[in-house]
Design an enzyme around this catalytic site. Sequence first.
Site, PDB file in Angstrom:
ATOM      1  N   ARG A   1       0.867  -1.099   0.050  1.00 34.61           N
ATOM      2  CA  ARG A   1      -0.040   0.020  -0.047  1.00 34.61           C
ATOM      3  C   ARG A   1       1.020   1.190  -0.047  1.00 34.61           C
ATOM      4  O   ARG A   1       0.514   2.166  -0.772  1.00 34.61           O
ATOM      5  CB  ARG A   1      -1.015  -0.097   1.170  1.00 34.61           C
ATOM      6  CG  ARG A   1      -2.002   1.089   1.177  1.00 34.61           C
ATOM      7  CD  ARG A   1      -2.685   1.279   2.382  1.00 34.61           C
ATOM      8  NE  ARG A   1      -3.951   2.092   2.195  1.00 34.61           N
ATOM      9  CZ  ARG A   1      -3.959   3.605   2.372  1.00 34.61           C
ATOM     10  NH1 ARG A   1      -2.840   4.072   2.882  1.00 34.61           N
ATOM     11  NH2 ARG A   1      -5.128   4.290   2.327  1.00 34.61           N
ATOM     12  N   CYS A   2       1.817   1.355   0.831  1.00 36.57           N
ATOM     13  CA  CYS A   2       3.021   2.473   0.661  1.00 36.57           C
ATOM     14  C   CYS A   2       3.485   2.662  -0.403  1.00 36.57           C
ATOM     15  O   CYS A   2       3.743   3.939  -0.914  1.00 36.57           O
ATOM     16  CB  CYS A   2       4.047   2.126   1.644  1.00 36.57           C
ATOM     17  SG  CYS A   2       3.297   1.856   3.633  1.00 36.57           S
TER      18      CYS A   2
END
Length: 411
Positions: A401-402
């Site tokens: 996600r990052c």
Amino acid sequence: MMLQRQEMPIQVFSEISRLKRVILHRPGKELENLIPMNLERLLFDDIPYLEAAQAEHDAFARVLNENDVEVLYLEQLVAQAIDDAQVKEAFIDEWLSESGLEPGSHYAKVKEYLMAYEDTFEMVLKTMAGFTKAEIKVPHGNTLLDNINKDYPLLIDPMPSLYFTRDPFATIGNGVALNYMYSETRNRETIYGKYLFEHHPAFNNQKVPLYYFRNESTYIEGGDILVLSKDVLGIGISQRTDARSIEKIARNVFKDTSYQQVLAFMIGSNRKFMHLDTVFTMIDHDKFLIHPEIEDYLKVFAITEDGRGGIRLEEKMESLEHILEEALKLENVQLIRCGGDDPVVSAREQWNDGANALALAPGELIVYDRNIVTNQLLEDAGIKLHKIKGSELVRGRGGPRCMSMPIYRER
């Protein structure tokens, strides 16, 4: 790939709807300008091996492509924006003004070096990588600062965290929060978002609304912003996001969008829990991945409009499950705990981003393969996983996600 001018480029009303388009940054030579002397300042704990990190990142991009997600690269988009608007010198001047380099002979030499690039894409990559002192020779460039810092081999620091494209800006609905970031080294990254949204024809022709601005006085980062539904945002009060910033962005989205509520999650100011998405991720309509260590002291505040142009605050005293059920109008919410009930496994797998997953669709995630216990719990709950290697990527303290900034999800 060049976005088409007529496209409405931003549509993100959910964490989990089918992902169709995403912005990544392939790790580059900025990682090779990490040295033990600058690790702490540049927010790294270790030095990734670039070739392996690039191979892992390429595998991540392949999984996205194979699942019908269009991958766009930040460095290419910014180069296109600069060329289309013919703002190369303006970009270089602004980048230099934020480089930490004082005007003088070195400053002029760096500008000359960058202006000499015929390929804007290569120029953009160089601004990301930084400059060593060995690259810029100035005959009479000695200053007091040069002598104080003579053992430090870099003239301008790199931006090694850029492959975490989630943080400098965050998409919300049809708009963007262009963030003011926690540390000076990362705040420099937001210049690329500024030029992208101001000058790329696929964005500036659409007049993309901004819900936060990089010249604000209080910090916020995209890893703390979760788009829980078309009506509700979740934002972490964390090491990297100030509570005052959440009030600012809440006022803006209430004024300019259909969002009706912001849930502010107070997770504490802690390096290991730097962003909300390192401890809490939405993975299905009614399922969330959570790091159990935050549950005992997590506080949640509901922010809504007060009917007079201001905001109303309410601390929610119920269980997290009930808070989410009420906000998202769900009958039941399931929390899946990173590492399960074992505190040693949980702490280890959270540190390796076991609680950070990117949803391709409801109940379908990209995760790091190394978090074995968490991944098994997810599969036992009926979640489909695409597992990627991240032994080098994870050294920057971030997961799938990052490393991704969705700009289009299906409604």
